[in-house]
Design an enzyme around this catalytic site. Sequence first.
Site, PDB file in Angstrom:
ATOM      1  N   ARG A  35       0.803  -1.218   0.000  1.00  0.00           N
ATOM      2  CA  ARG A  35       0.000   0.000   0.000  1.00  0.00           C
ATOM      3  C   ARG A  35       0.837   1.269   0.000  1.00  0.00           C
ATOM      4  O   ARG A  35       0.691   2.103  -0.885  1.00  0.00           O
ATOM      5  CB  ARG A  35      -0.941   0.009   1.205  1.00  0.00           C
ATOM      6  CG  ARG A  35      -1.865   1.229   1.222  1.00  0.00           C
ATOM      7  CD  ARG A  35      -2.775   1.234   2.427  1.00  0.00           C
ATOM      8  NE  ARG A  35      -3.618   0.045   2.471  1.00  0.00           N
ATOM      9  CZ  ARG A  35      -4.447  -0.233   3.469  1.00  0.00           C
ATOM     10  NH1 ARG A  35      -4.525   0.577   4.503  1.00  0.00           N
ATOM     11  NH2 ARG A  35      -5.194  -1.318   3.451  1.00  0.00           N
ATOM     12  N   HIS A  95      -7.886  -4.411  -7.632  1.00  0.00           N
ATOM     13  CA  HIS A  95      -7.681  -3.643  -6.399  1.00  0.00           C
ATOM     14  C   HIS A  95      -8.986  -3.577  -5.614  1.00  0.00           C
ATOM     15  O   HIS A  95      -9.782  -2.645  -5.790  1.00  0.00           O
ATOM     16  CB  HIS A  95      -7.192  -2.237  -6.772  1.00  0.00           C
ATOM     17  CG  HIS A  95      -6.518  -1.501  -5.647  1.00  0.00           C
ATOM     18  ND1 HIS A  95      -5.304  -1.875  -5.124  1.00  0.00           N
ATOM     19  CD2 HIS A  95      -6.888  -0.392  -4.943  1.00  0.00           C
ATOM     20  CE1 HIS A  95      -4.947  -1.040  -4.170  1.00  0.00           C
ATOM     21  NE2 HIS A  95      -5.902  -0.127  -4.036  1.00  0.00           N
ATOM     22  N   TYR A 103     -17.838  12.271 -14.725  1.00  0.00           N
ATOM     23  CA  TYR A 103     -17.753  13.448 -15.588  1.00  0.00           C
ATOM     24  C   TYR A 103     -16.413  13.568 -16.322  1.00  0.00           C
ATOM     25  O   TYR A 103     -16.278  14.412 -17.195  1.00  0.00           O
ATOM     26  CB  TYR A 103     -17.960  14.732 -14.771  1.00  0.00           C
ATOM     27  CG  TYR A 103     -19.300  14.812 -14.098  1.00  0.00           C
ATOM     28  CD1 TYR A 103     -20.486  14.757 -14.836  1.00  0.00           C
ATOM     29  CD2 TYR A 103     -19.406  14.942 -12.720  1.00  0.00           C
ATOM     30  CE1 TYR A 103     -21.724  14.832 -14.219  1.00  0.00           C
ATOM     31  CE2 TYR A 103     -20.636  15.014 -12.091  1.00  0.00           C
ATOM     32  CZ  TYR A 103     -21.789  14.954 -12.853  1.00  0.00           C
ATOM     33  OH  TYR A 103     -23.002  15.025 -12.243  1.00  0.00           O
TER      34      TYR A 103
END
Length: 745
Positions: free
Chosen positions: A38, A84, A128
């Site tokens: 991570r 993931h 968007y």
Amino acid sequence: MSQETDPSDIDLHEVAEPLRRAIGERYLTYALSTIMHRALPDARDGLKPVHRRILYAMRELKLASDGGFRKSAKISGDVMGNYHPHGDAAIYDAMARLAQDFNVRYPLVDGQGNFGNIDGDNPAASRYTEARMTAAAEALLEGLNENAVNFRENYDGTLTEPEVLPATYPNLLANGSSGIAVGMATNIPPHNIAELCDACLHLIKTPDARDDTLVNLVPGPDFPTGGIIVEPRESILETYRTGRGSFRLRCKYVVEELGRGQWQIVVTEIPYQVQKSKLIEKLAEVIQNKKVPILADVRDESADDVRIILEPKSKNVVPDVLMNTLYRVSDLEVRFSMNMNVLIDGLTPKVCSLKEVLRAFLDHRREILIRRSKHRLEKIDHRLEVLEGYIVAFLNLDRVIEIIRYEDDPRAVMMAEFELSEVQADAILNMRLRSLRKLEELELKKEHDELLQEREGLEELLADEDLQWSRIAEQMKETKKKFGRDYEGGARRTQFAEAGEVEDVPIEAMIEREPITVVCSQMGWIRAMSGHIDLNRELKFKDGDGPRFAFHAETTDRLLLLGTNGRFYTMGASTLPGGRGMGEPLRLMVDLPNECEIVDLFIHEPGRKLLVASSAGDGFIVPEDDVVAQTRTGKQVLNVRGDVVAKVCRPIKGDHVAAVGENRKVLVFPIEELPEMGRGKGVRLQKYKDGGLSDATTFVLEQGLSWLDPAGRTRTETELAEWSGKRASAGRMAPRGFPRDNKFN
């Protein structure tokens, strides 16, 4: 009622262990997972797992740099579903950052839509925006389908993903990285690819190269937002040698002439990771609090570029003085801390030097070269085998066609008749009819010879380490050419400069010297009236309030205030409110508690000494320079407890001290009997049976002790033998005509 446990109810798979060990082992597992999967980047490709998975998913979606865009929601959804298993918001945030050219030196994602800005605004929602890879991202993936790296199963075992990317350039240093793991963290600044390639080429040529030489080639970070590094070279060298350190980074500015001697400062580049909007807010706060009195205004005229206008208070201000002052109180100068803590070979966290990181990358490139060469060798061997079969088929084309047309098992017949392998027989059988016209012996033999020659070159490459490093050097030169000056944004952005010695700018240099009259009321309302007005003039105060302090000063002066709590507070005369209204409460400017009263307010004179004393009659001498406070909270000087309060603060003007108690007894003693201290309770000035100290002053014994009589006339007593004594004695009753309020003046 207790029940005995039935032995048949015990689960044989349960293992009893101490809670301490159980928690320790599980926390260690969590810590290792956080470190490896991570928070820390891999030294080889400079990526964390989430970034690696984003780029791999984009490759699988065929989002090439010269292709079309796809919705970011589709990309983050694929990454979450396939590789993931974490929140899509976290994945999208990571992807959006890779597209921000103010955060990433060489963006790996080409974003279309609102991906945030340098003001700190967040990107638009993933539905968007659209994205695809950049050329820099494709360079990290180059050779992935040529067995360049190991693949592992994804989280649910349905797909595979690369353990590391091939990476044709040292992305760890090129784009930098930051992360907080468990018990460790990393923070690496971005650098210039062309400089990193030069350092790699030097390291290939001279494996035991010195750190000094590498720092000559990589002189420092190259931040995407530009700026100027003012860190000394010795410090930079030590930082790169140890992997830990910091860089002082300043904004870049120019002085714009406005005519008639007027000018303004235009900041064109701000330090890395400083949000422009917060920087403007901080500068506005500096102006409001008058921390930098020579700064009049700040404006943001930025469009696509950064353009912050700083207006000076006066054209007589020196630009360097203004900027050096702002560097201290704002983020126009920051320190970027470097902690090169990375995963070596994807497993071991280690704080590495510049040389170690480059060496890890080059070793990775050599492994990639060997694996790709072996993969190509296997492909060539397979193709050669097929070509030999084609040549046999060409030489016996009619017989081959006859076998295919009339034999029940043409594959076995061909293998037996022409001594072909299964691969060759299958290749001939799978050949399309249209390919028959291409079967020309010369073409086949030409391709066969070329492959043999390539095979020979690959075998030489695999056998010779020097040849391998030569090939890697060629690849590094190609990378430098591709991402160097000609690449968009490839030229160095961050410059270097000498910081110089920044001396403390005196308050006088920052403020225009103007006369003022300081007026403070009994209730603690203070104001500064322009000019030196008549101190006897009648002034307006709030109802129930009246005058207490009024004196002439200048805007460059500092004022000292002593509270009954024994603390001294410092204020700049230039920061006082104007004299048009009634002023403002002192307690808004300094942290004077509500229960405390003002003992004295006066102008600070450097080098002077003060006599301070409490109502209990304890006091000492303190240098005035030692009571100046740097913060609103003031500086504790005279220690008082219980009902005892600070009572007296007088400048030393003589060789003797005169003290008068509430019992109207006066005592005169030499000033040498008082200690000089920076802080404390002090020693006893005068002894009282009841009551306490009323006032104290200093005077020259030869000139006598003066006071104002009830009629307002000055009286001087020169014969003081009657009241002279040792410090801490009781004294004698005050002379006739001594003021009834027990004050010397």
